[in-house]
Motif scaffolding. Structure first.
Motif, mmCIF file in Angstrom:
data_model
loop_
_atom_site.group_PDB
_atom_site.id
_atom_site.type_symbol
_atom_site.label_atom_id
_atom_site.label_comp_id
_atom_site.label_asym_id
_atom_site.label_seq_id
_atom_site.Cartn_x
_atom_site.Cartn_y
_atom_site.Cartn_z
ATOM 1 N N PHE A 182 0.840 -1.200 0.000
ATOM 2 C CA PHE A 182 0.000 0.000 0.000
ATOM 3 C C PHE A 182 0.874 1.248 0.000
ATOM 4 C CE2 PHE A 182 0.476 -1.437 4.374
ATOM 5 C CZ PHE A 182 0.846 -0.283 5.057
ATOM 6 N N VAL A 183 0.282 2.326 -0.449
ATOM 7 C CA VAL A 183 1.058 3.539 -0.704
ATOM 8 C C VAL A 183 1.265 4.377 0.567
ATOM 9 C CG1 VAL A 183 -0.913 5.000 -1.351
ATOM 10 C CG2 VAL A 183 1.345 5.441 -2.359
ATOM 11 N N LEU A 184 2.492 4.847 0.736
ATOM 12 C CA LEU A 184 2.825 5.717 1.866
ATOM 13 C C LEU A 184 2.935 7.159 1.389
ATOM 14 C CD1 LEU A 184 5.671 3.497 3.383
ATOM 15 C CD2 LEU A 184 3.356 3.759 4.286
ATOM 16 N N TRP A 185 3.428 7.286 0.182
ATOM 17 C CA TRP A 185 3.635 8.622 -0.391
ATOM 18 C C TRP A 185 3.282 8.554 -1.866
ATOM 19 C CZ3 TRP A 185 4.537 13.227 1.738
ATOM 20 C CH2 TRP A 185 4.938 14.282 0.900
ATOM 21 N N LYS A 186 2.457 9.506 -2.298
ATOM 22 C CA LYS A 186 2.002 9.477 -3.691
ATOM 23 C C LYS A 186 2.658 10.594 -4.482
ATOM 24 C CE LYS A 186 -2.611 8.573 -4.033
ATOM 25 N NZ LYS A 186 -4.005 8.311 -3.589
ATOM 26 N N ALA A 187 3.247 10.253 -5.593
ATOM 27 C CA ALA A 187 3.846 11.265 -6.462
ATOM 28 C C ALA A 187 2.750 12.211 -6.957
ATOM 29 C CB ALA A 187 4.513 10.584 -7.652
ATOM 30 N N ALA A 188 3.097 13.481 -7.062
ATOM 31 C CA ALA A 188 2.103 14.483 -7.464
ATOM 32 C C ALA A 188 1.739 14.317 -8.931
ATOM 33 C CB ALA A 188 2.651 15.881 -7.220
ATOM 34 N N LYS A 189 0.461 14.494 -9.207
ATOM 35 C CA LYS A 189 0.035 14.566 -10.599
ATOM 36 C C LYS A 189 -0.040 16.045 -10.955
ATOM 37 C CE LYS A 189 -2.805 10.385 -10.435
ATOM 38 N NZ LYS A 189 -3.763 10.308 -9.320
ATOM 39 N N GLU A 190 -0.100 16.304 -12.215
ATOM 40 C CA GLU A 190 -0.138 17.678 -12.711
ATOM 41 C C GLU A 190 -1.262 18.481 -12.035
ATOM 42 O OE1 GLU A 190 2.281 18.671 -14.625
ATOM 43 O OE2 GLU A 190 1.455 20.704 -14.489
ATOM 44 N N GLY A 191 -0.897 19.637 -11.483
ATOM 45 C CA GLY A 191 -1.915 20.538 -10.942
ATOM 46 C C GLY A 191 -2.459 20.171 -9.582
ATOM 47 N N PRO A 193 -2.144 19.683 -5.385
ATOM 48 C CA PRO A 193 -1.344 20.216 -4.286
ATOM 49 C C PRO A 193 -0.234 19.218 -3.960
ATOM 50 C CG PRO A 193 -3.674 19.989 -3.649
ATOM 51 C CD PRO A 193 -3.528 19.419 -5.017
ATOM 52 N N SER A 194 0.966 19.712 -3.709
ATOM 53 C CA SER A 194 2.057 18.776 -3.423
ATOM 54 C C SER A 194 3.109 19.415 -2.526
ATOM 55 C CB SER A 194 2.691 18.309 -4.731
ATOM 56 O OG SER A 194 3.277 19.418 -5.396
ATOM 57 N N TRP A 195 3.938 18.557 -1.960
ATOM 58 C CA TRP A 195 5.005 18.984 -1.053
ATOM 59 C C TRP A 195 6.307 18.321 -1.502
ATOM 60 C CZ3 TRP A 195 -0.002 18.091 0.156
ATOM 61 C CH2 TRP A 195 -0.675 19.062 0.910
ATOM 62 N N ASN A 196 7.402 19.004 -1.221
ATOM 63 C CA ASN A 196 8.694 18.420 -1.582
ATOM 64 C C ASN A 196 9.035 17.284 -0.640
ATOM 65 O OD1 ASN A 196 9.428 20.086 -3.776
ATOM 66 N ND2 ASN A 196 9.817 21.744 -2.312
ATOM 67 N N SER A 197 9.703 16.269 -1.208
ATOM 68 C CA SER A 197 10.111 15.139 -0.377
ATOM 69 C C SER A 197 11.366 14.538 -0.992
ATOM 70 C CB SER A 197 9.001 14.088 -0.359
ATOM 71 O OG SER A 197 9.075 13.281 -1.514
ATOM 72 N N PRO A 198 12.009 13.626 -0.286
ATOM 73 C CA PRO A 198 13.189 12.966 -0.852
ATOM 74 C C PRO A 198 12.862 12.202 -2.136
ATOM 75 C CG PRO A 198 13.001 12.516 1.506
ATOM 76 C CD PRO A 198 11.747 13.203 1.094
ATOM 77 N N TRP A 199 11.578 11.974 -2.405
ATOM 78 C CA TRP A 199 11.170 11.190 -3.589
ATOM 79 C C TRP A 199 10.530 12.081 -4.646
ATOM 80 C CZ3 TRP A 199 9.121 10.534 1.371
ATOM 81 C CH2 TRP A 199 9.915 9.728 2.210
ATOM 82 N N GLY A 200 10.707 13.383 -4.460
ATOM 83 C CA GLY A 200 10.129 14.328 -5.399
ATOM 84 C C GLY A 200 8.828 14.894 -4.848
ATOM 85 N N LYS A 201 8.156 15.684 -5.652
ATOM 86 C CA LYS A 201 6.919 16.303 -5.184
ATOM 87 C C LYS A 201 5.818 15.254 -5.049
ATOM 88 C CE LYS A 201 7.136 21.155 -6.622
ATOM 89 N NZ LYS A 201 6.823 21.634 -5.252
ATOM 90 N N GLY A 202 5.045 15.421 -3.975
ATOM 91 C CA GLY A 202 3.963 14.461 -3.785
ATOM 92 C C GLY A 202 3.136 14.800 -2.554
ATOM 93 N N ARG A 203 2.323 13.828 -2.146
ATOM 94 C CA ARG A 203 1.506 14.023 -0.935
ATOM 95 C C ARG A 203 1.380 12.690 -0.208
ATOM 96 N NH1 ARG A 203 -4.014 12.528 -2.501
ATOM 97 N NH2 ARG A 203 -4.175 12.475 -4.765
#
Length: 468
Positions: A182-191, A193-203
RNA sequence: GGCGGCGUAGCCAAGUGGCUAAGGCAGAGGAUUGCAAAUCCUCGAUUCCCCGGUUCGAAUCCGGGCGCCGCCUCCA
């Protein structure tokens, strides 16, 4: 001795806190994608009852209720309405708070929101990656369920069954190593809201926030974690896996799950649109009535929602109100006047039984039964002309016990003000009655009724009271 | 299909091995009242979905049915 049912062990256990004299409780609040319905309010009332009773038992209680304020549906809704996602979240949080107050639930100590704990969440995910139980894939981070041997211990599911069941239902996602991850951190899709993380932008994914926030406020090992039964799997199962994998110690001692609120035989649900909003209910029924209704069934049972049930609760609660008001009229306000040394025997006995019921996994339904015994006994005493000090000490017990349930606070603590117009009519009616002019007396009573009051002829003369 | 839970009087709901199966709502009768309201008293399950079994004893434990609900997918 207080015993609490724990979902994980499947039975009642004596309550022993992690830290002597203190209790940490975390309840899953709501995903604030839409306004609260009656189902959401059950968690508010259940958590409130746990807190009140534990406090009554002398514990210093810390209650945390979270808000998931970022998820697909919130984003979608914000897009539809052309507003920021935070606006949607805030709107529904405000409503939740409003209904919490309506239901007489005290405010929790903390109401953490996912988006205000992004740093804590990222740190938590990093721990899991370092421990080798989570992996990054295409900007997402997943928890690898197969790496956690205890997976399924709460919901009593075996991994093989899950995989078998999942193959029909869950879409295969090639970013996952295994379908059950199961997902712990989801990569941001275009447009989005997202936050910076060691794995890139996501939530953050849904489950991880509760691990990060509960341990932040209550420590890595705490007492009680609650929510609706629907959360047992996957949400709470995942929380245990994540948290125990990260900390290497037990997470929660008592998993408390309340039954769902059904509407015409089916659970209320946001996704199916099958629900009653709290806004609708709070307009039609007084706070005590809704609270009484929610407490009249044990918290672990399902409860059927219907107007008939609420109407019954309304009649029942009026008996308590009538008694408090009658007592105030008869023996004066609480806290004043001479009080007998102890409650009368029958009241003391009912009080003991009430507390025994509460000690038995917060059995409010049974406790309420004993509370009605208290009401009957006091009414009998009033009827037989008991001394005022005795009535006052019995009233104190009624107040104590209804206070544990959070019911009737403020009822009968001040005689209501009756308008001069109504008082004048009451006087006119008394005159008519003295003249034995029953037709006129009844006509005047109808006029009182029309003004929203009713008149009751007590042994001390007529009393006017506002109708519901 | 897998996992968990439920089925108690007209309705709601406690009770999970042994006193008379709590309590509420609805209903009937009575007391009180000019009539009401409020309150009190009395009345309702020879029985706990059905069928077997264990036991001196079961609503309560075990097995098998039937019916209902939740989860297995975002959800209190």
């Amino acid at each position: 001795m207080l015993r609490i049912y724990d979902t994980q062990t499947g039975g009642k256990k004596e309550f022993v806190p992690v830290n002597e004299g203190r209790v940490g409780m975390y309840f899953c609040g709501m995903t604030v994608q839409s306004e609260p319905h009656v189902g959401h309010m059950r968690v508010a009332v259940v958590s409130d009852i746990f807190r009140r009773y534990l406090r009554y038992k002398g514990y210093d209680v810390t209650l945390v209720i979270n808000f998931t304020d970022i998820d697909d549906k919130i984003i979608e809704k914000a897009r539809e309405r052309g507003v920021d996602y935070q606006e949607i979240a805030q709107e529904n949080i405000d409503k939740f708070m409003e209904f919490l107050a309506f239901l007489g639930a005290e405010r929790a100590d903390h109401y953490p929101r996912a988006t205000e704990h992004i740093d804590d969440i990222i740190a938590f995910v990093e721990r899991l990656v370092e421990k080798g139980v989570a992996y990054e894939s295409g900007g997402d981070v997943y928890f690898e369920v197969g790496k956690w041997p205890d997976y399924g211990k709460l919901s009593k599911r075996r991994l093989e069954d899950l995989v078998a069941g999942a193959s029909e239902r869950v879409e295969l996602d090639d970013r996952k190593r295994n379908p059950e991850d199961f997902v712990l951190w989801k990569a941001a899709k275009e447009g989005e809201p997202s936050w910076n993380s060691p794995w890139g932008k996501g939530r953050p994914g849904w489950h991880i926030e509760c691990s990060a926030m509960s341990t932040k406020y209550l420590g890595e090992h705490f007492d009680i974690h609650g929510g609706g039964t629907e959360l047992i799997f996957p949400h709470h199962e995942n929380e245990i896996a994540q948290t125990e994998a990260a900390t290497g110690k037990p997470y929660v001692n008592y998993w408390v799950h309340h039954g769902l609120v059904n509407l015409v035989g089916e659970k209320m649900s946001k996704s199916t649109g099958h629900f009653k909003t709290m806004a609708e209910i709070s307009k039609r029924f007084p706070s005590d009535v809704v609270r009484f209704y929610l407490l009249s069934t044990h918290y672990r049972s399902e409860i059927e929602f219907s107007d008939e049930r609420l109407a019954e609760a309304e009649t029942a609660i009026e008996r308590f109100e009538n008694l408090f008001r009658t007592l105030e009229r008869l023996v004066g306000p609480e806290g004043e006047g001479e009080v007998a040394a102890g409650a009368s025997a029958a009241v003391a006995d009912a009080r003991r039984r009430f507390l025994e019921a509460m000690d038995d996994d917060l059995n409010t339904a049974q406790a309420i039964g004993h509370l009605f015994d208290v009401v009957r006994v006091i009414n009998q005493k009033i009827g037989s002309g008991a001394e005022k000090p005795v009535l006052r000490s019995d009233r104190a017990v009624l107040r104590e016990l209804s206070g544990i349930l959070g019911l009737l606070e403020g009822v009968g603590t001040a005689l209501e003000q009756v308008p001069a117009e109504v008082l004048e009519l009451v006087r006119a009616r008394t005159e008519a009655r003295e003249a034995r002019d029953w037709a006129l007396a009844d006509e005047v009573r109808d006029r009182i009724t029309a003004l929203g009051y009713r008149v009751e002829d007590t042994s001390e003369g007529p009393v006017a009271r506002k109708n519901k």
